[in-house]
Design a protein around this motif. Structure first.
Motif, PDB file in Angstrom:
ATOM      1  N   MET A   1    -100.456  59.931  70.780  1.00 50.28           N
ATOM      2  CA  MET A   1     -99.020  60.090  70.886  1.00 50.28           C
ATOM      3  C   MET A   1     -98.583  61.102  69.829  1.00 50.28           C
ATOM      4  O   MET A   1     -98.907  60.955  68.661  1.00 50.28           O
ATOM      5  CB  MET A   1     -98.319  58.739  70.680  1.00 50.28           C
ATOM      6  N   THR A   2     -97.847  62.090  70.263  1.00 51.35           N
ATOM      7  CA  THR A   2     -97.389  63.119  69.338  1.00 51.35           C
ATOM      8  C   THR A   2     -96.203  62.610  68.527  1.00 51.35           C
ATOM      9  O   THR A   2     -95.608  61.573  68.855  1.00 51.35           O
ATOM     10  CB  THR A   2     -96.953  64.389  70.095  1.00 51.35           C
ATOM     11  N   GLU A   3     -95.852  63.367  67.515  1.00 51.30           N
ATOM     12  CA  GLU A   3     -94.717  62.981  66.670  1.00 51.30           C
ATOM     13  C   GLU A   3     -93.422  62.957  67.484  1.00 51.30           C
ATOM     14  O   GLU A   3     -92.604  62.054  67.327  1.00 51.30           O
ATOM     15  CB  GLU A   3     -94.592  63.962  65.503  1.00 51.30           C
ATOM     16  N   ASP A   4     -93.229  63.908  68.373  1.00 49.54           N
ATOM     17  CA  ASP A   4     -92.027  63.950  69.209  1.00 49.54           C
ATOM     18  C   ASP A   4     -91.976  62.753  70.161  1.00 49.54           C
ATOM     19  O   ASP A   4     -90.913  62.164  70.372  1.00 49.54           O
ATOM     20  CB  ASP A   4     -91.962  65.253  70.005  1.00 49.54           C
ATOM     21  N   GLU A   5     -93.127  62.402  70.739  1.00 52.62           N
ATOM     22  CA  GLU A   5     -93.181  61.236  71.631  1.00 52.62           C
ATOM     23  C   GLU A   5     -92.873  59.963  70.855  1.00 52.62           C
ATOM     24  O   GLU A   5     -92.164  59.084  71.348  1.00 52.62           O
ATOM     25  CB  GLU A   5     -94.554  61.133  72.294  1.00 52.62           C
ATOM     26  N   PHE A   6     -93.406  59.868  69.650  1.00 55.60           N
ATOM     27  CA  PHE A   6     -93.134  58.700  68.815  1.00 55.60           C
ATOM     28  C   PHE A   6     -91.649  58.631  68.475  1.00 55.60           C
ATOM     29  O   PHE A   6     -91.051  57.556  68.529  1.00 55.60           O
ATOM     30  CB  PHE A   6     -93.964  58.733  67.530  1.00 55.60           C
ATOM     31  N   ASP A   7     -91.042  59.770  68.148  1.00 65.36           N
ATOM     32  CA  ASP A   7     -89.616  59.798  67.844  1.00 65.36           C
ATOM     33  C   ASP A   7     -88.782  59.328  69.030  1.00 65.36           C
ATOM     34  O   ASP A   7     -87.822  58.563  68.859  1.00 65.36           O
ATOM     35  CB  ASP A   7     -89.177  61.207  67.440  1.00 65.36           C
ATOM     36  N   LEU A   8     -89.143  59.756  70.220  1.00 61.82           N
ATOM     37  CA  LEU A   8     -88.427  59.316  71.425  1.00 61.82           C
ATOM     38  C   LEU A   8     -88.601  57.813  71.650  1.00 61.82           C
ATOM     39  O   LEU A   8     -87.648  57.108  71.977  1.00 61.82           O
ATOM     40  CB  LEU A   8     -88.915  60.101  72.647  1.00 61.82           C
ATOM     41  N   ASP A  44     -98.943  54.305  61.603  1.00 63.29           N
ATOM     42  CA  ASP A  44    -100.259  54.403  60.975  1.00 63.29           C
ATOM     43  C   ASP A  44    -101.391  54.146  61.977  1.00 63.29           C
ATOM     44  O   ASP A  44    -102.505  54.605  61.770  1.00 63.29           O
ATOM     45  CB  ASP A  44    -100.379  53.418  59.810  1.00 63.29           C
ATOM     46  N   ARG A  45    -101.107  53.412  63.032  1.00 63.44           N
ATOM     47  CA  ARG A  45    -102.124  53.061  64.024  1.00 63.44           C
ATOM     48  C   ARG A  45    -101.805  53.657  65.401  1.00 63.44           C
ATOM     49  O   ARG A  45    -102.255  53.145  66.413  1.00 63.44           O
ATOM     50  CB  ARG A  45    -102.202  51.536  64.156  1.00 63.44           C
ATOM     51  N   ARG A  46    -101.022  54.698  65.432  1.00 66.26           N
ATOM     52  CA  ARG A  46    -100.521  55.218  66.707  1.00 66.26           C
ATOM     53  C   ARG A  46    -101.614  55.618  67.681  1.00 66.26           C
ATOM     54  O   ARG A  46    -101.436  55.525  68.877  1.00 66.26           O
ATOM     55  CB  ARG A  46     -99.535  56.349  66.494  1.00 66.26           C
ATOM     56  N   ALA A  55     -98.830  46.965  75.542  1.00 62.33           N
ATOM     57  CA  ALA A  55     -97.509  47.575  75.501  1.00 62.33           C
ATOM     58  C   ALA A  55     -97.110  47.800  74.046  1.00 62.33           C
ATOM     59  O   ALA A  55     -97.105  46.863  73.254  1.00 62.33           O
ATOM     60  CB  ALA A  55     -96.512  46.660  76.194  1.00 62.33           C
ATOM     61  N   PRO A  56     -96.784  49.025  73.664  1.00 60.61           N
ATOM     62  CA  PRO A  56     -96.471  49.302  72.264  1.00 60.61           C
ATOM     63  C   PRO A  56     -95.236  48.541  71.774  1.00 60.61           C
ATOM     64  O   PRO A  56     -95.201  48.085  70.635  1.00 60.61           O
ATOM     65  CB  PRO A  56     -96.246  50.814  72.226  1.00 60.61           C
ATOM     66  N   GLU A  57     -94.249  48.382  72.616  1.00 61.81           N
ATOM     67  CA  GLU A  57     -93.055  47.639  72.191  1.00 61.81           C
ATOM     68  C   GLU A  57     -93.387  46.181  71.930  1.00 61.81           C
ATOM     69  O   GLU A  57     -92.887  45.578  70.981  1.00 61.81           O
ATOM     70  CB  GLU A  57     -91.943  47.762  73.241  1.00 61.81           C
ATOM     71  N   ALA A  58     -94.245  45.608  72.741  1.00 67.35           N
ATOM     72  CA  ALA A  58     -94.667  44.221  72.525  1.00 67.35           C
ATOM     73  C   ALA A  58     -95.443  44.101  71.221  1.00 67.35           C
ATOM     74  O   ALA A  58     -95.277  43.127  70.475  1.00 67.35           O
ATOM     75  CB  ALA A  58     -95.520  43.736  73.696  1.00 67.35           C
ATOM     76  N   TRP A  59     -96.281  45.082  70.921  1.00 67.32           N
ATOM     77  CA  TRP A  59     -97.046  45.059  69.678  1.00 67.32           C
ATOM     78  C   TRP A  59     -96.098  45.113  68.480  1.00 67.32           C
ATOM     79  O   TRP A  59     -96.237  44.345  67.539  1.00 67.32           O
ATOM     80  CB  TRP A  59     -98.019  46.244  69.640  1.00 67.32           C
ATOM     81  N   ILE A  60     -95.114  46.001  68.545  1.00 64.36           N
ATOM     82  CA  ILE A  60     -94.168  46.137  67.442  1.00 64.36           C
ATOM     83  C   ILE A  60     -93.338  44.865  67.298  1.00 64.36           C
ATOM     84  O   ILE A  60     -93.098  44.383  66.189  1.00 64.36           O
ATOM     85  CB  ILE A  60     -93.279  47.382  67.639  1.00 64.36           C
TER      86      ILE A  60
END
Length: 168
Positions: A1-8, A44-46, A55-60
């Motif tokens: 995941m790029t920095e822009d994708e992470f920001d979105l 840190d683990r992206r 699912a990343p949202e579930a992990w967070i």
């Protein structure tokens, strides 16, 4: 995941996750803190967390919930040590409906509260809740049913709801 994708992803998910953790913890500032910390850990683990099968949202949300529970235990212990010498500062008073709902949610067992919040505030299906919490499908359904019944009973009860001052 790029920095822009992470920001979105962060921009879209952060407010939703803060709202969900606020419902779980009853403390908006704490919800903001733990969600922010969970996003830092996700960054840190992206490469593994945000691009994997989960699912990343579930992990967070899971990380933030665990952080909140851990902080809550430490805070309660600290409060036990210092409460005799200090008084709580007054905060703006929430609406009676808000207090009643938060108090009713807090009166539920944690497993039922988690199921209610994930289903009704996070819009997760029963299957998604089961996967996220590592719980059997039937157990999630039972927790939702019992949690709704208990929540309705708490909200409809004649007994007065505690105020912010009595919960400190």
């Amino acid at each position: 995941m790029t920095e822009d994708e992470f920001d979105l992803f962060y921009t879209a998910a952060y407010p939703r996750l803060v709202g969900q953790l606020y419902a779980l913890t009853g403390d908006h500032a704490e919800a903001q803190d733990v969600v922010q910390e969970a996003f830092v850990r996700a960054w840190d683990r992206r490469s593994s967390v945000l691009t994997g099968e989960q699912a990343p949202e579930a992990w967070i949300r899971t990380v933030a919930h665990r952080l909140a529970m851990s902080r809550g235990r430490r805070t309660r212990r600290w409060w036990e040590l210092v409460r005799d010498g200090h008084t709580a500062q007054a905060a703006p008073e929430p609406s009676p409906d808000h207090v009643a709902l938060v108090c009713a949610l807090r009166r539920l067992p944690e497993a039922q509260r988690t199921a209610i919040v994930l289903h009704h505030l996070c819009d997760l299906s029963v299957e998604q809740i089961a996967a996220e919490t590592g719980t059997a499908l039937g157990t999630v359904k039972a927790r939702l049913s019992r949690g709704r019944s208990a929540l309705a009973a708490h909200l409809a009860s004649e007994e007065p709801h505690p105020t912010e001052e009595t919960r400190v």
